[in-house]
Design an enzyme around this catalytic site. Structure first.
Site, PDB file in Angstrom:
ATOM      1  N   PHE A   2       0.952  -1.202   0.145  1.00  0.00           N
ATOM      2  CA  PHE A   2       0.103   0.123  -0.142  1.00  0.00           C
ATOM      3  C   PHE A   2       0.698   1.343   0.159  1.00  0.00           C
ATOM      4  O   PHE A   2       1.739   1.550   0.842  1.00  0.00           O
ATOM      5  CB  PHE A   2      -0.928  -0.083   1.132  1.00  0.00           C
ATOM      6  CG  PHE A   2      -1.811   1.198   1.201  1.00  0.00           C
ATOM      7  CD1 PHE A   2      -2.880   1.036   0.242  1.00  0.00           C
ATOM      8  CD2 PHE A   2      -1.627   2.389   1.720  1.00  0.00           C
ATOM      9  CE1 PHE A   2      -3.822   2.197   0.104  1.00  0.00           C
ATOM     10  CE2 PHE A   2      -2.353   3.414   1.850  1.00  0.00           C
ATOM     11  CZ  PHE A   2      -3.495   3.318   0.908  1.00  0.00           C
TER      12      PHE A   2
ATOM     13  N   ASP B 293       9.009   2.632   1.815  1.00  0.00           N
ATOM     14  CA  ASP B 293       7.899   3.477   2.276  1.00  0.00           C
ATOM     15  C   ASP B 293       7.774   2.990   3.805  1.00  0.00           C
ATOM     16  O   ASP B 293       7.345   2.184   4.064  1.00  0.00           O
ATOM     17  CB  ASP B 293       6.713   2.980   1.345  1.00  0.00           C
ATOM     18  CG  ASP B 293       5.420   3.702   1.900  1.00  0.00           C
ATOM     19  OD1 ASP B 293       5.241   4.254   2.950  1.00  0.00           O
ATOM     20  OD2 ASP B 293       4.349   3.725   1.209  1.00  0.00           O
TER      21      ASP B 293
ATOM     22  N   LYS C  87       2.848   9.314   8.605  1.00  0.00           N
ATOM     23  CA  LYS C  87       1.847   9.002   9.813  1.00  0.00           C
ATOM     24  C   LYS C  87       2.235   9.689  11.000  1.00  0.00           C
ATOM     25  O   LYS C  87       1.547  10.735  11.674  1.00  0.00           O
ATOM     26  CB  LYS C  87       1.569   7.688   9.927  1.00  0.00           C
ATOM     27  CG  LYS C  87       0.735   7.241   8.654  1.00  0.00           C
ATOM     28  CD  LYS C  87      -0.038   5.621   8.925  1.00  0.00           C
ATOM     29  CE  LYS C  87      -1.016   5.467   7.804  1.00  0.00           C
ATOM     30  NZ  LYS C  87      -0.802   4.923   6.713  1.00  0.00           N
TER      31      LYS C  87
HETATM   32  C1  LIG Z   1      -0.960   5.393   5.054  1.00  0.00           C
HETATM   33  C2  LIG Z   1       0.182   4.941   4.243  1.00  0.00           C
HETATM   34  C3  LIG Z   1       0.158   5.571   2.938  1.00  0.00           C
HETATM   35  C4  LIG Z   1      -0.493   6.691   2.440  1.00  0.00           C
HETATM   36  O1  LIG Z   1      -0.642   7.702   3.447  1.00  0.00           O
HETATM   37  P1  LIG Z   1      -1.587   9.120   3.136  1.00  0.00           P
HETATM   38  O2  LIG Z   1      -1.190  10.228   4.352  1.00  0.00           O
HETATM   39  O3  LIG Z   1      -2.927   8.339   3.378  1.00  0.00           O
HETATM   40  O4  LIG Z   1      -1.537   9.530   1.835  1.00  0.00           O
HETATM   41  C5  LIG Z   1       1.170   5.267   2.251  1.00  0.00           C
HETATM   42  N1  LIG Z   1       2.202   4.220   2.458  1.00  0.00           N
HETATM   43  C6  LIG Z   1       2.048   3.487   3.738  1.00  0.00           C
HETATM   44  C7  LIG Z   1       2.837   2.086   3.912  1.00  0.00           C
HETATM   45  C8  LIG Z   1       0.827   3.858   4.346  1.00  0.00           C
HETATM   46  O5  LIG Z   1       0.783   3.179   5.542  1.00  0.00           O
END
Ligand SMILES: *Cc1c(COP(=O)(O)O)cnc(C)c1O
Length: 398
Positions: free
Chosen positions: A138, A223, A252
């Site tokens: 994701f 990420d 986050k």
């Molecule tokens: C939450 C998340 C995103 C997206 O972040 P947003 O602030 O919602 O755009 C991207 N990568 C990972 C691994 C995430 O957990």
């Protein structure tokens, strides 16, 4: 307004894209939140791993209030003191040299992808346009990060997607090796897949990928939007395997709830970007960076990653005891305070049963209970959570 009034208005005026539980939070304190009807909840979701220091942390709240009274925004046409100080803290505590701030995880990943593409051009290899990402990953909801996300169900209805993405099974070294070729620009992955179901990457797999990227001058992107900033028991998840990527994205937990994202790069790769190549109006503004500085100060001074490691071990032990009692628990996965409880059935009923008992819990990938409490959660709160989860499983299994 009470819960019912907020929900009625929301259903009338807000775009219907979220599967929301029927409560509205109006106040938080530490590991607890309160809804508009005055109900209290122990928060094991923490805003989806955002409220890493709990709710209304007094130091973060004071930093925001102070900065709001001073200067909320001035733009990146000028230098911004909280931004350069936050960049310093991130660089001095990581393996990277330069930082760019955006407003979310998706934006951080967009910037990382742009930098990787530009790096190939800068190195005289413009044909290198392919980015390899992982199945069940994701990376966000914008078009490029949605495309990077290796989940077909999220792609449906949004074609044509961004060009130049290939997917391989996660933790499969053979498949990754086979997918890399002369068109490969970058490899992007989460060190622990979060939304996809809490799947940690094998440390040896990560070291193999690092070697491959070095040999072929392919950009390695982690990420760490969810795993970064103490969540896995170290400040950054890359530190577990002893190898660092070229680019790391964060979001986050970084602002303690204030919307901020960032990508960090080594100088080697960052050299590909020239003035005008990337930008953001709000990115790195004084208000969110003041929040970020406050979060980082507490994170480092109070060894929050160490606490997360300790509480993670404690909870894992308790979950393993619970597994002996409930055979519907198939596996306990994760690192630090990013823990996944794999069920042999959908987890939505367990989430509901916990909610009725005053505990917020998240279920991801349909069958995985994801524990993402504040990183400064106490042993007593962990015990309270475990008692409620036990009772909820008991109820659901009847
Ligand atoms: C939450 C998340 C995103 C997206 O972040 P947003 O602030 O919602 O755009 C991207 N990568 C990972 C691994 C995430 O957990």
């Amino acid at each position: 307004m009470n819960n019912a009034e907020i929900i009625a208005k929301g259903q009338k005026y807000c775009l219907n894209v979220f599967n929301r539980l029927p409560i509205a939070m109006v106040r938080g304190e530490g590991s607890y939140v309160f809804d508009a009807d005055g109900n209290k909840y122990l928060d094991f979701v923490s805003g989806i791993a955002v409220n890493a220091l709990g709710h209304a942390h007094p130091y973060v709240a004071a930093a925001l209030a102070e900065q709001a009274a001073q200067l909320i925004h001035s733009s990146n046409l000028y230098w911004i003191e909280p931004q350069v100080r936050l960049a310093e803290v991130l660089v001095e505590n990581s393996a990277f040299d330069k930082v760019f701030f955006g407003n979310s995880g998706a934006e951080a990943n967009e910037g990382a992808l742009k930098l990787a593409r530009k790096y190939a051009v800068y190195k005289g290899r413009p044909e290198r346009q392919q980015v390899i990402t992982m199945q069940s990953s994701f990376h966000g909801r914008t078009l490029a990060t949605l495309t990077a996300t290796g989940q077909a169900k999220m792609h449906q209805g949004f074609e044509p997607l961004a060009a130049g993405f290939t997917y391989v099974p996660f933790n499969d070294w053979e498949a990754l090796q086979a997918a890399v070729n002369e068109q490969t620009c970058a490899i992007m992955l989460e060190p622990v897949q979060g939304e996809g179901g809490v799947f940690p990457a094998d440390p040896e797999y990560l070291r193999q990928i690092r070697r491959l990227c070095d040999e072929r001058d392919v950009v390695l992107i982690y990420d760490e939007v969810q795993t970064g900033l103490g969540r896995t028991g170290k400040l950054f998840a890359y530190q577990h395997a002893g190898v660092a990527p070229d680019i790391m994205t964060l979001a986050k937990a970084l602002g303690g709830g204030a919307p901020i994202g960032a990508f960090l790069s080594t100088d080697k790769v960052a050299a590909a970007f020239k003035p005008g190549d990337h930008g953001s109006t709000f990115g790195g503004n004084p208000l969110v960076c003041a929040a970020g500085l406050a979060v980082m100060k507490i994170m480092l001074e109070q060894d929050i990653p160490g606490r997360a490691a300790m509480l993670g071990e404690y909870l894992r032990g308790k979950l393993t005891e619970l597994q002996a009692k409930y055979p519907c628990i198939k596996e306990i996965r994760g690192q630090g305070l990013l823990l996944g409880v794999q069920l042999d059935r959908p987890g939505a009923d367990v989430v509901q049963a916990c909610l009725r008992r005053g505990v917020l819990l998240n279920c991801t990938a349909g069958t995985v209970l994801r524990l993402i409490p504040p990183l400064n959660v106490s042993h007593a709160e962990a015990d309270e959570f475990m008692a409620v989860l036990d009772a909820a499983l008991q109820e659901v299994l009847q």
